[in-house]
Design an enzyme around this catalytic site. Structure first.
Site, PDB file in Angstrom:
ATOM      1  N   GLU A 232       0.817  -1.217   0.000  1.00 42.41           N
ATOM      2  CA  GLU A 232       0.000   0.000   0.000  1.00 42.41           C
ATOM      3  C   GLU A 232       0.852   1.269   0.000  1.00 42.41           C
ATOM      4  O   GLU A 232       0.430   2.313  -0.502  1.00 42.41           O
ATOM      5  CB  GLU A 232      -0.963   0.014   1.193  1.00 42.41           C
ATOM      6  CG  GLU A 232      -2.084  -1.026   1.105  1.00 42.41           C
ATOM      7  CD  GLU A 232      -1.687  -2.384   1.663  1.00 42.41           C
ATOM      8  OE1 GLU A 232      -0.487  -2.598   1.950  1.00 42.41           O
ATOM      9  OE2 GLU A 232      -2.582  -3.245   1.816  1.00 42.41           O
TER      10      GLU A 232
ATOM     11  N   PHE B 108     -10.975  -7.114  14.662  1.00 44.61           N
ATOM     12  CA  PHE B 108      -9.934  -7.575  13.748  1.00 44.61           C
ATOM     13  C   PHE B 108      -9.638  -6.488  12.706  1.00 44.61           C
ATOM     14  O   PHE B 108     -10.552  -5.990  12.059  1.00 44.61           O
ATOM     15  CB  PHE B 108     -10.377  -8.871  13.059  1.00 44.61           C
ATOM     16  CG  PHE B 108      -9.378  -9.373  12.061  1.00 44.61           C
ATOM     17  CD1 PHE B 108      -8.111  -9.793  12.472  1.00 44.61           C
ATOM     18  CD2 PHE B 108      -9.673  -9.413  10.710  1.00 44.61           C
ATOM     19  CE1 PHE B 108      -7.169 -10.231  11.555  1.00 44.61           C
ATOM     20  CE2 PHE B 108      -8.742  -9.859   9.776  1.00 44.61           C
ATOM     21  CZ  PHE B 108      -7.487 -10.259  10.212  1.00 44.61           C
ATOM     22  N   GLN B 109      -8.396  -6.125  12.589  1.00 47.40           N
ATOM     23  CA  GLN B 109      -7.927  -5.106  11.638  1.00 47.40           C
ATOM     24  C   GLN B 109      -8.554  -3.735  11.872  1.00 47.40           C
ATOM     25  O   GLN B 109      -8.728  -2.956  10.953  1.00 47.40           O
ATOM     26  CB  GLN B 109      -8.123  -5.559  10.191  1.00 47.40           C
ATOM     27  CG  GLN B 109      -7.229  -6.763   9.866  1.00 47.40           C
ATOM     28  CD  GLN B 109      -7.157  -7.111   8.405  1.00 47.40           C
ATOM     29  OE1 GLN B 109      -8.090  -6.878   7.652  1.00 47.40           O
ATOM     30  NE2 GLN B 109      -6.028  -7.686   7.996  1.00 47.40           N
TER      31      GLN B 109
ATOM     32  N   LYS C  21     -17.198  -0.591   6.811  1.00 42.49           N
ATOM     33  CA  LYS C  21     -17.684  -1.579   5.848  1.00 42.49           C
ATOM     34  C   LYS C  21     -19.207  -1.550   5.724  1.00 42.49           C
ATOM     35  O   LYS C  21     -19.751  -1.640   4.621  1.00 42.49           O
ATOM     36  CB  LYS C  21     -17.210  -2.967   6.288  1.00 42.49           C
ATOM     37  CG  LYS C  21     -17.496  -4.056   5.307  1.00 42.49           C
ATOM     38  CD  LYS C  21     -16.832  -5.354   5.735  1.00 42.49           C
ATOM     39  CE  LYS C  21     -17.020  -6.430   4.667  1.00 42.49           C
ATOM     40  NZ  LYS C  21     -16.325  -7.667   5.045  1.00 42.49           N
TER      41      LYS C  21
ATOM     42  N   MET D  31      24.449   7.743   1.734  1.00 44.73           N
ATOM     43  CA  MET D  31      24.418   9.045   2.387  1.00 44.73           C
ATOM     44  C   MET D  31      24.667   8.924   3.898  1.00 44.73           C
ATOM     45  O   MET D  31      25.348   9.764   4.494  1.00 44.73           O
ATOM     46  CB  MET D  31      23.078   9.742   2.112  1.00 44.73           C
ATOM     47  CG  MET D  31      23.004  11.157   2.631  1.00 44.73           C
ATOM     48  SD  MET D  31      24.319  12.196   1.950  1.00 44.73           S
ATOM     49  CE  MET D  31      23.481  12.923   0.544  1.00 44.73           C
TER      50      MET D  31
END
Ligand code: TPP
Length: 568
Positions: free
Chosen positions: A52, A114-115, A164, A475
């Site tokens: 993502e 969940f999530q 949802k 760097m």
């Protein structure tokens, strides 16, 4: 009769209303209703990324390249949190993107479902607007509002979180009475200049007329406002030399005799010395960020500063200003053009030329960054866009690439996000399908998002990838060499065989170890259809010079290997 649609369908309809054609995303449980609706709207092309973070960077690259809204989509929880770096990157560099995230159903919110994650709380500091939709009735208005906020004024990212069950809720869909700007380019709010602003512009013109050693410092705001012509005319009318910040590069032609180059931590010595000698700095569309100013206590000690910016909060934030002008950069510079008398700065320009130093970078072998960059330019002319990652290669490309066309240098300036180049370049390709787009990364940054080669292959996105492989997080290694007694802690970095990696993805790949190989291989990589990859095996301990040590003023550059250090 208004139509009854699901929240997910309404979301798609609003995106279409707003002219969106392209989404970058990754599905999951809480965003499934949206993905279920998506195939009903073939005008919305969805590109499945492999992470993502890449969706957000790709949306950002697209937005920077064409000025339209970039859109990314993720599920709740880990999908949403994976977007955060991309949103913060876009926020720092004023890039208009919309993130759509799924959320657990409303009855589950606050129960560690969940999530479930509080993505609003996490993204408020790195977005212009972040909102969780509470009911389908507010879905369309909130999405339209979010998009308007992303585009208006100083652009930036916004996020809309959709539970949802809201995506499944049915409601009447009422199209926007008047579409707020289908596919339109982002443009700064162009309100007419007020009498107060005109008065300030008059003051600025007087300061310009009186200055002996004036400089223009221009930043990303000039590119965002498409004020290239106005800026060039201002420079030519007054003879004032122009300094471009990292994000201002390509906003003024590199080959123009008035272009001095980049200031700041890795700016050329003559540029920083000019700043320290200047009696007037005309800052246009920049933030006076610390990488540009060095220690602000010692920045431009003799200069009065005129600061023009769209964002009022930037005026006086980092440096004290004599005249602060808030407004659309294009409108203000146009007005200023009418107010300044023609003049020249010949003596001052001659003085700046006397500050110029021979570059002292040395490279074992002949494969120098300068040769690589020149080979890419030779192969592409001014037709390409160069997207860079973060580190030494980013500085070399910024300083050496002869950008001739506006907005053809794209990089993560404010956040300095390693892993940006590869996915952002995918977005640039989608915005500029007829031009070569090169993603230049270090071996470290490339490995952060190299999984996106699979996206390029699946979706036929022909990014040309160039990896500057020095075997180090270069760097950071350079800082360790200069400031930590050469203790190379966690900076040596192993790489896979990139030619075999390319082969594994079914794309063409080459390894270049000598300058003699450059013209042919770079030309082939550029001309071969589809994504291609070149590994440039460069000197391991090459450094970027000059360098202003962190916290020092622009007057204190390191110009060569610190005394006593074994040569690299
Ligand atoms: C995501 C992220 N992590 C860490 C850093 C700190 N950082 C800045 S430059 C750099 C090294 C980059 O190494 P590489 O990608 O190999 O490029 P090089 O400097 O060698 O050109 C690191 C680790 C960062 N900017 N971004």
């Amino acid at each position: 009769m208004p139509e009854q649609l699901s929240g997910a369908q309404i979301l798609c309809r609003v995106l279409l209303e707003e002219g969106v054609e392209l989404l970058w995303g990754y599905p999951g449980g809480a965003i499934m209703p949206f993905y279920h609706a998506l195939p009903e709207y073939p005008a919305l092309r969805h590109i499945l990324v492999r992470h993502e973070q890449a969706a957000a960077h790709a949306a950002d690259g697209y937005a920077r390249a064409c000025g339209r809204l970039g859109v990314c989509v993720a599920t709740s929880g880990p999908g949403a949190t994976n977007l955060v770096t991309g949103l913060a990157t876009a926020h720092m560099d004023s890039s208009p993107i919309l993130a759509i995230t799924g959320q657990v159903p409303r009855p589950m919110i606050g129960r560690d479902a969940f999530q479930e994650t509080d993505i609003i709380g996490m993204t408020l500091p790195v977005t212009k607007y972040s909102h969780q939709v509470q009911d389908v009735s507010e879905l369309a208005p909130r999405v339209r509002e979010a998009i308007a906020i992303a585009r208006e004024g100083r652009p930036g990212p916004v996020l809309v979180d959709v539970p949802k069950d809201v995506q499944n809720q049915k409601a009447e869909y009422v199209p926007a009475a008047k579409v707020s700007g289908a596919g339109r380019q982002v443009s700064a709010t162009t309100r007419p200049l007020t009498p107060d602003t005109r008065h300030l512009i008059e003051q600025a013109a007087q300061l310009i007329a009186a200055a002996q050693r004036p400089l223009i410092m221009m930043g990303h705001g000039v590119i965002l406002a498409s004020a290239y012509d106005e800026l060039r005319q201002l420079a030519e009318r007054t003879g004032i030399p122009v300094i471009t910040t990292l994000l201002g590069i390509s906003g003024f032609p590199e080959s123009h005799p008035l272009n001095l180059g980049m200031p700041g931590m890795h700016g050329e010595v003559h540029v920083n010395r000019a700043i320290q000698r200047a009696d007037l700095i005309l800052g246009i569309g920049l933030r006076f960020d610390d990488r540009v100013t060095g220690n602000t206590a010692g920045f431009a000690p003799h200069a009065k500063i005129i600061h023009i910016d769209l964002d009022a909060s930037e005026i006086g934030k980092n440096v004290p200003t004599a005249v602060g002008i808030v407004g659309d950069v294009k409108a203000v510079v146009t007005e200023l053009l009418g107010a300044v008398a023609p003049r020249g700065c010949d003596a001052w320009r001659a003085e700046i030329s006397s500050f110029a130093r021979q570059r002292r970078e040395t490279f074992r072998g002949d494969l120098s960054p300068e040769r690589i960059v020149t080979a890419i330019h030779d192969a592409t002319g001014d037709h390409s866009t160069i997207v860079t990652d973060v580190g030494q290669h980013q500085m070399w490309v910024a300083k050496l690439y002869p950008y001739g066309r506006p907005n053809t240098h794209i990089t993560s300036g404010g956040l300095g996000t390693m892993g940006f180049a590869v996915p952002a370049a995918m977005g640039v390709v989608m915005a500029r399908p007829d031009e070569p787009v090169w993603a230049i990364s270090g071996d470290g940054g490339f490995q952060i998002n190299m999984q996106e080669i699979a996206t390029m292959v699946q979706e036929r996105i022909p990014v040309k990838m160039g990896i500057f492989n020095n075997g180090y997080l270069g760097m950071v290694r350079q800082w360790q060499q200069f400031f930590h007694g050469r203790r190379y802690s966690a900076t040596p970095i192993w790489s896979p065989d990139y030619v075999k990696l390319a082969a594994a993805y079914g794309i063409a790949g080459w390894r270049v170890e000598e300058a003699g190989q450059l013209p042919e291989i770079v030309a082939r990589a550029n001309a071969t259809p589809g994504p291609t990859l070149i590994e440039f095996v460069i000197e391991q301990e090459a450094n970027v010079y000059p360098m202003i040590p962190p916290g020092a003023s622009l007057s204190e550059p390191i110009e060569a290997e610190p005394a006593g250090a074994p040569s690299a």
